[in-house]
Design a protein around this motif. Structure first.
Motif, PDB file in Angstrom:
ATOM      1  N   GLN A  18       0.831  -1.214   0.000  1.00 46.87           N
ATOM      2  CA  GLN A  18       0.000   0.000   0.000  1.00 46.87           C
ATOM      3  C   GLN A  18       0.866   1.266   0.000  1.00 46.87           C
ATOM      4  N   SER A  22       0.683   3.787  -3.109  1.00 40.05           N
ATOM      5  CA  SER A  22       0.066   5.123  -2.902  1.00 40.05           C
ATOM      6  C   SER A  22       0.921   6.247  -3.493  1.00 40.05           C
ATOM      7  N   THR A  63      -0.233   0.412 -11.633  1.00 40.80           N
ATOM      8  CA  THR A  63      -1.446   1.253 -11.554  1.00 40.80           C
ATOM      9  C   THR A  63      -2.017   1.531 -12.952  1.00 40.80           C
ATOM     10  N   GLU A  91      -5.877  -2.363  -7.118  1.00 40.83           N
ATOM     11  CA  GLU A  91      -6.983  -1.539  -6.602  1.00 40.83           C
ATOM     12  C   GLU A  91      -6.909  -0.158  -7.233  1.00 40.83           C
ATOM     13  N   ARG A  92      -5.689   0.363  -7.288  1.00 39.61           N
ATOM     14  CA  ARG A  92      -5.528   1.697  -7.895  1.00 39.61           C
ATOM     15  C   ARG A  92      -5.710   1.656  -9.407  1.00 39.61           C
ATOM     16  N   GLU A  94      -7.695  -0.321 -11.014  1.00 37.39           N
ATOM     17  CA  GLU A  94      -9.144  -0.412 -11.266  1.00 37.39           C
ATOM     18  C   GLU A  94      -9.825   0.938 -11.071  1.00 37.39           C
ATOM     19  N   GLN A  95      -9.396   1.656 -10.028  1.00 33.12           N
ATOM     20  CA  GLN A  95      -9.960   3.002  -9.777  1.00 33.12           C
ATOM     21  C   GLN A  95      -9.685   3.916 -10.969  1.00 33.12           C
ATOM     22  N   LYS A  96      -8.447   3.886 -11.438  1.00 31.01           N
ATOM     23  CA  LYS A  96      -8.068   4.767 -12.556  1.00 31.01           C
ATOM     24  C   LYS A  96      -8.789   4.395 -13.846  1.00 31.01           C
ATOM     25  N   CYS A  97      -8.917   3.094 -14.114  1.00 30.25           N
ATOM     26  CA  CYS A  97      -9.605   2.676 -15.347  1.00 30.25           C
ATOM     27  C   CYS A  97     -11.081   3.068 -15.296  1.00 30.25           C
ATOM     28  N   ARG A  98     -11.685   2.932 -14.111  1.00 28.24           N
ATOM     29  CA  ARG A  98     -13.092   3.353 -13.954  1.00 28.24           C
ATOM     30  C   ARG A  98     -13.212   4.859 -14.174  1.00 28.24           C
ATOM     31  N   ALA A  99     -12.279   5.593 -13.567  1.00 30.78           N
ATOM     32  CA  ALA A  99     -12.323   7.073 -13.659  1.00 30.78           C
ATOM     33  C   ALA A  99     -12.190   7.537 -15.114  1.00 30.78           C
TER      34      ALA A  99
END
Ligand SMILES: C[S@@+](CC[C@H](N)C(=O)[O-])C[C@H]1O[C@@H](n2cnc3c(N)ncnc32)[C@H](O)[C@@H]1O
Ligand SMILES: O=C(O)C(=O)C[C@]1(C(=O)O)C=C[C@H](O)C=C1
Length: 235
Positions: A18, A22, A63, A91-92, A94-99
């Motif tokens: 993490q 981050s 990421t 996790e990051r 996935e967040q970025k691809c969604r965004a």
């Protein structure tokens, strides 16, 4: 977020946990010389070969910076996938691809156990160096077997040099680069200790020989700065 992971005494060997995830984008941009230029170069090479439905698999996708960049520049509908064994990184990603609303498949997987089949392009930037040497050679053989006839394996690695004097000089030049990027001598020393026996670089010749022994017929280097090299291997 700025990478300050090694401002304090290390308590364990280097991990893509993490804390690293981050600050990862900052860490890579300040720790890998020409990180952006190499990403652009590899993407340009893939775009030169882009076709509808072509698969691009990124090993150690972290990421998803590479895949998102490729996604934003491709014109053909290529099938992009990234695998990584770090939950924090994925996790990051996935967040970025969604965004970004990007259709990129991501899978939490160990590249040593992944089923490579019917692959067109495999990318592994700054990743193989974290695989144990004997496992690395076996992995490259599996990548070769999993690639289609016209398949391409593009990978970037930190390297060492047979000439020990030159190797020391390249390491010193690399650490001067890191200092110019804002890392302190202490941070550089702490990270060096954390990476000891975790990041295991091969020589350029060892990387080429590994690909040849796996069956690749053509292996070339398309980029080098000091102890960072990008290779292209074709069946
Ligand atoms: C230095 S980072 C790669 C950087 C990324 N390719 C880029 O260009 O931004 C190495 C990545 O490989 C992943 N990794 C290391 N060993 C792995 C393994 N056995 N299977 C899958 N991923 C692995 C780490 O979690 C990390 O995200
Ligand atoms: O060798 C080092 O000191 C590095 O920081 C290199 C390196 C890499 O090549 O993967 C190590 C880990 C990552 O944080 C980014 C850079």
């Amino acid at each position: 977020m700025k990478d300050k992971v090694f401002e304090k005494p290390i308590e364990k060997k280097f991990e893509f946990d993490q804390a690293v995830a981050s600050v990862f984008d900052d860490m890579l941009s300040r720790s890998v010389p020409f990180y952006d230029e190499v990403r652009d170069l590899v993407i340009s090479l893939i775009l030169a070969e882009q076709e509808e439905g072509k698969k691009v698999l990124d090993l150690g996708a972290s990421t998803a910076k590479f895949l998102l960049d490729l996604h934003s520049k491709m014109e053909a509908g290529m099938r992009l996938k990234g695998i990584d064994n770090s939950p924090a990184m994925l996790e990051r990603a996935e967040q970025k691809c969604r965004a970004f609303g990007a259709t990129i498949e991501l899978e939490l997987a160990d590249m040593m156990a992944y089923d490579y089949s019917n692959e067109d392009i495999i990318v592994a930037n700054y990743t193989l160096q974290f695989i144990r040497p004997m496992q690395r050679i076996e992995l490259i053989k599996r990548l070769y077997e999993g690639l289609n006839e016209e398949g391409m394996f593009i990978f970037s690695e930190k390297v060492v040099f047979e000439d020990k004097r030159l190797d020391k000089e390249m390491i010193d030049i690399y650490y001067a680069y890191k200092k110019a990027q804002g890392y302190s001598d202490y941070e550089i020393a702490q990270k060096r200790e954390a990476l000891e026996n975790v990041l295991i670089p091969f020589t350029i010749e060892e990387n080429i020989r590994m690909c040849k022994e796996a069956g690749f017929g053509k292996i070339d280097t398309i980029f080098q700065w000091a102890n960072f090299v990008t290779f292209v291997a074709k069946k």
